[in-house]
Enzyme design. Sequence first.
Site, PDB file in Angstrom:
ATOM      1  N   GLU A 213      29.399  34.772  40.953  1.00 57.86           N
ATOM      2  CA  GLU A 213      29.890  36.105  41.132  1.00 57.86           C
ATOM      3  C   GLU A 213      30.417  36.454  39.863  1.00 57.86           C
ATOM      4  O   GLU A 213      31.511  36.286  39.676  1.00 57.86           O
ATOM      5  CB  GLU A 213      30.980  36.043  42.172  1.00 57.86           C
ATOM      6  CG  GLU A 213      30.407  35.687  43.609  1.00 57.86           C
ATOM      7  CD  GLU A 213      29.424  36.736  44.253  1.00 57.86           C
ATOM      8  OE1 GLU A 213      29.575  37.919  43.851  1.00 57.86           O
ATOM      9  OE2 GLU A 213      28.836  36.194  45.128  1.00 57.86           O
ATOM     10  N   CYS A 247      36.129  43.894  39.222  1.00 62.21           N
ATOM     11  CA  CYS A 247      34.443  43.466  38.870  1.00 62.21           C
ATOM     12  C   CYS A 247      33.763  44.590  39.067  1.00 62.21           C
ATOM     13  O   CYS A 247      32.494  44.867  38.438  1.00 62.21           O
ATOM     14  CB  CYS A 247      33.859  42.286  39.547  1.00 62.21           C
ATOM     15  SG  CYS A 247      34.347  42.401  41.202  1.00 62.21           S
TER      16      CYS A 247
HETATM   17  P1  NAD Z   1      36.875  33.479  33.236  1.00 67.64           P
HETATM   18  O1  NAD Z   1      35.497  33.302  33.298  1.00 67.64           O
HETATM   19  O2  NAD Z   1      37.484  33.396  32.150  1.00 67.64           O
HETATM   20  O3  NAD Z   1      37.644  32.775  34.353  1.00 67.64           O
HETATM   21  C1  NAD Z   1      37.331  32.454  35.623  1.00 67.64           C
HETATM   22  C2  NAD Z   1      37.483  30.810  36.212  1.00 67.64           C
HETATM   23  O4  NAD Z   1      36.845  30.070  34.965  1.00 67.64           O
HETATM   24  C3  NAD Z   1      39.168  30.525  35.800  1.00 67.64           C
HETATM   25  O5  NAD Z   1      39.538  29.760  36.949  1.00 67.64           O
HETATM   26  C4  NAD Z   1      39.109  29.633  34.616  1.00 67.64           C
HETATM   27  O6  NAD Z   1      39.933  28.524  34.660  1.00 67.64           O
HETATM   28  C5  NAD Z   1      37.661  29.040  34.807  1.00 67.64           C
HETATM   29  N1  NAD Z   1      36.953  28.579  33.415  1.00 67.64           N
HETATM   30  C6  NAD Z   1      37.549  29.112  32.167  1.00 67.64           C
HETATM   31  N2  NAD Z   1      36.629  28.341  31.128  1.00 67.64           N
HETATM   32  C7  NAD Z   1      35.927  27.609  31.996  1.00 67.64           C
HETATM   33  C8  NAD Z   1      34.856  26.439  31.435  1.00 67.64           C
HETATM   34  N3  NAD Z   1      34.579  26.396  30.115  1.00 67.64           N
HETATM   35  N4  NAD Z   1      34.133  25.854  32.424  1.00 67.64           N
HETATM   36  C9  NAD Z   1      34.608  25.957  33.594  1.00 67.64           C
HETATM   37  N5  NAD Z   1      35.477  26.861  34.264  1.00 67.64           N
HETATM   38  C10 NAD Z   1      36.192  27.811  33.378  1.00 67.64           C
HETATM   39  O7  NAD Z   1      36.963  34.810  34.198  1.00 67.64           O
HETATM   40  P2  NAD Z   1      38.031  35.722  34.163  1.00 67.64           P
HETATM   41  O8  NAD Z   1      38.585  36.468  32.942  1.00 67.64           O
HETATM   42  O9  NAD Z   1      39.156  35.296  35.188  1.00 67.64           O
HETATM   43  O10 NAD Z   1      37.488  36.964  35.106  1.00 67.64           O
HETATM   44  C11 NAD Z   1      36.960  38.394  34.499  1.00 67.64           C
HETATM   45  C12 NAD Z   1      35.542  38.347  35.015  1.00 67.64           C
HETATM   46  O11 NAD Z   1      35.190  38.011  36.120  1.00 67.64           O
HETATM   47  C13 NAD Z   1      34.992  39.637  34.620  1.00 67.64           C
HETATM   48  O12 NAD Z   1      33.785  39.523  33.960  1.00 67.64           O
HETATM   49  C14 NAD Z   1      34.773  40.233  36.042  1.00 67.64           C
HETATM   50  O13 NAD Z   1      33.832  41.257  36.176  1.00 67.64           O
HETATM   51  C15 NAD Z   1      34.346  38.778  36.754  1.00 67.64           C
HETATM   52  N6  NAD Z   1      34.598  38.967  38.306  1.00 67.64           N
HETATM   53  C16 NAD Z   1      33.527  39.052  38.959  1.00 67.64           C
HETATM   54  C17 NAD Z   1      33.819  39.439  40.421  1.00 67.64           C
HETATM   55  C18 NAD Z   1      32.850  39.321  41.454  1.00 67.64           C
HETATM   56  O14 NAD Z   1      33.097  39.144  42.586  1.00 67.64           O
HETATM   57  N7  NAD Z   1      31.583  39.356  41.003  1.00 67.64           N
HETATM   58  C19 NAD Z   1      35.222  39.390  40.837  1.00 67.64           C
HETATM   59  C20 NAD Z   1      36.351  39.216  39.902  1.00 67.64           C
HETATM   60  C21 NAD Z   1      36.086  39.192  38.507  1.00 67.64           C
END
Ligand code: NAD
Length: 461
Positions: A213, A247
């Site tokens: 997502e 998002c």
């Molecule tokens: P992010 O990808 O930085 O972090 C999300 C999760 O991934 C966190 O729990 C983090 O600890 C983990 N993570 C970080 N680095 C990682 C790695 N190298 N390997 C595995 N896991 C890792 O995202 P964010 O900044 O928390 O969220 C923002 C983004 O999420 C935006 O692009 C937004 O559009 C998207 N988003 C999508 C939805 C949806 O339903 N499609 C909903 C909310 C947010």
Amino acid sequence: MITEKEVTSTLDHIHDGFKNRVNATLYQRLSHLRKLEKALKDYEQELIAALKNDFNKSEFETVLTEILPVMLEIKYFKKNLKSLMKAKRVRTPLPLMPASSRIMHEAKGVVLIIGAWNYPINLTLVPLVGAIAAGNTAIVKPSELTPHTAAVLEKMIKETFKSSFVRILQGDGDFTSNLLDHPFDHIFYTGSTQVGQLVYEKAAKQLCPVTLELGGKSPAIFSRTVNYDKAVKRLIWGKMVNAGQTCVAPDYVLVPLARKEVFLESCTRYMKQFKVENLNNQTKIVNRRHFDRIEKLVTGKHKILFGGKFDAENLVIEPTIVEIFDQHHALMQEEIFGPVLPVYFYKDRIEIRKFYEKSPNPLALYIFSKDKPFIRDTIEAFPSGGVLINDTMMHLANEKLPFGGRGTSGFGNYHGNASFECFSHTKSVMKQVNWFDVDFRYFPFTDKKLGFLRKILNFFS
Ligand code: NAD
């Protein structure tokens, strides 16, 4: 932080829980969902306080966008789980008769749910509800950027569920990356497209199914024929909820040049009406890195139409509308994820395409129009995860609609029935009878049988 040894022992426990059928029957699943419902009620005030602490999210927004969606998802499964769990009979073709056929939904096993920070309760617990309903055990990894909420969630889940059923594990990106080296039966990831790619790579090594997502730039496209007053009200609301850190927030807006005046009139009305007098009461940008990133996007040739104040000390950005003059502006280069809305006044459809093609396959496409051909052509011309006509974000509230992206905005769906499908393996079951058997398919393959097979082939081709 939790040690590798503790992670391994927690996971072993959860795998054992699945093997020991701690969440297998309808009764067990419903009772777990009821427990989660009660826990959410008991912890409501703590969760509200935690989100206030994490990024000054208001009680209203926490209840509307975090707690209510989880409650509605639980309600959906309390009502529908029995029928969803029933095997569905399907027709058996004549040559296979008198066999019978059905489709069953089987739990996948141990699910890993990795959540983003922007809706830290919603994005971890809504998928968890689906995972529970489908009969799985689960590990949930909330974002480290909202630590207060993650801590309350960990406490709540620990008090509510057995350690062999669901556990919250907290940690940063490196921790999560290491966690992905452990075996899971499904990974459900919400977050950025870049990290989504890393998650997918790791999952591939274990051939583990994944739901991604992700984000992107969701456009709002206006036509000439629309009630501008209502449309702009809904547009601005969708952009400003959670300070634009959503998002599916409308990322940018395209308005016909011929309607510039009426669009700006409505903007003036609603930017005034929705204004938070004291900026300190507004939801904050989650951290300094994101604040600086958003501020840097407001550079180059543009005109600030409304707002424009950036308060770095308090991490608050005033709701801002910016007129841009082409699709090459910095605000069009990445997902904004903040309360800044670029608007472009277009002359023809070719210009809409130019903007779309800069960031194709958005998570949502918003169309504001009364013109049926315009709506139909726009849906067909611009593929997206979902479409909402004449509103923003509210399509997520219909649990009958699967929610998910396509291409760079992700793949796989969830919410309601789609969650049940997402966390289940669809298993085909055919049963043959013993009292009847046609010799035809068995050895030896004689010329007579081949002749008959050719006749069948001709009949079907
Ligand atoms: P992010 O990808 O930085 O972090 C999300 C999760 O991934 C966190 O729990 C983090 O600890 C983990 N993570 C970080 N680095 C990682 C790695 N190298 N390997 C595995 N896991 C890792 O995202 P964010 O900044 O928390 O969220 C923002 C983004 O999420 C935006 O692009 C937004 O559009 C998207 N988003 C999508 C939805 C949806 O339903 N499609 C909903 C909310 C947010």
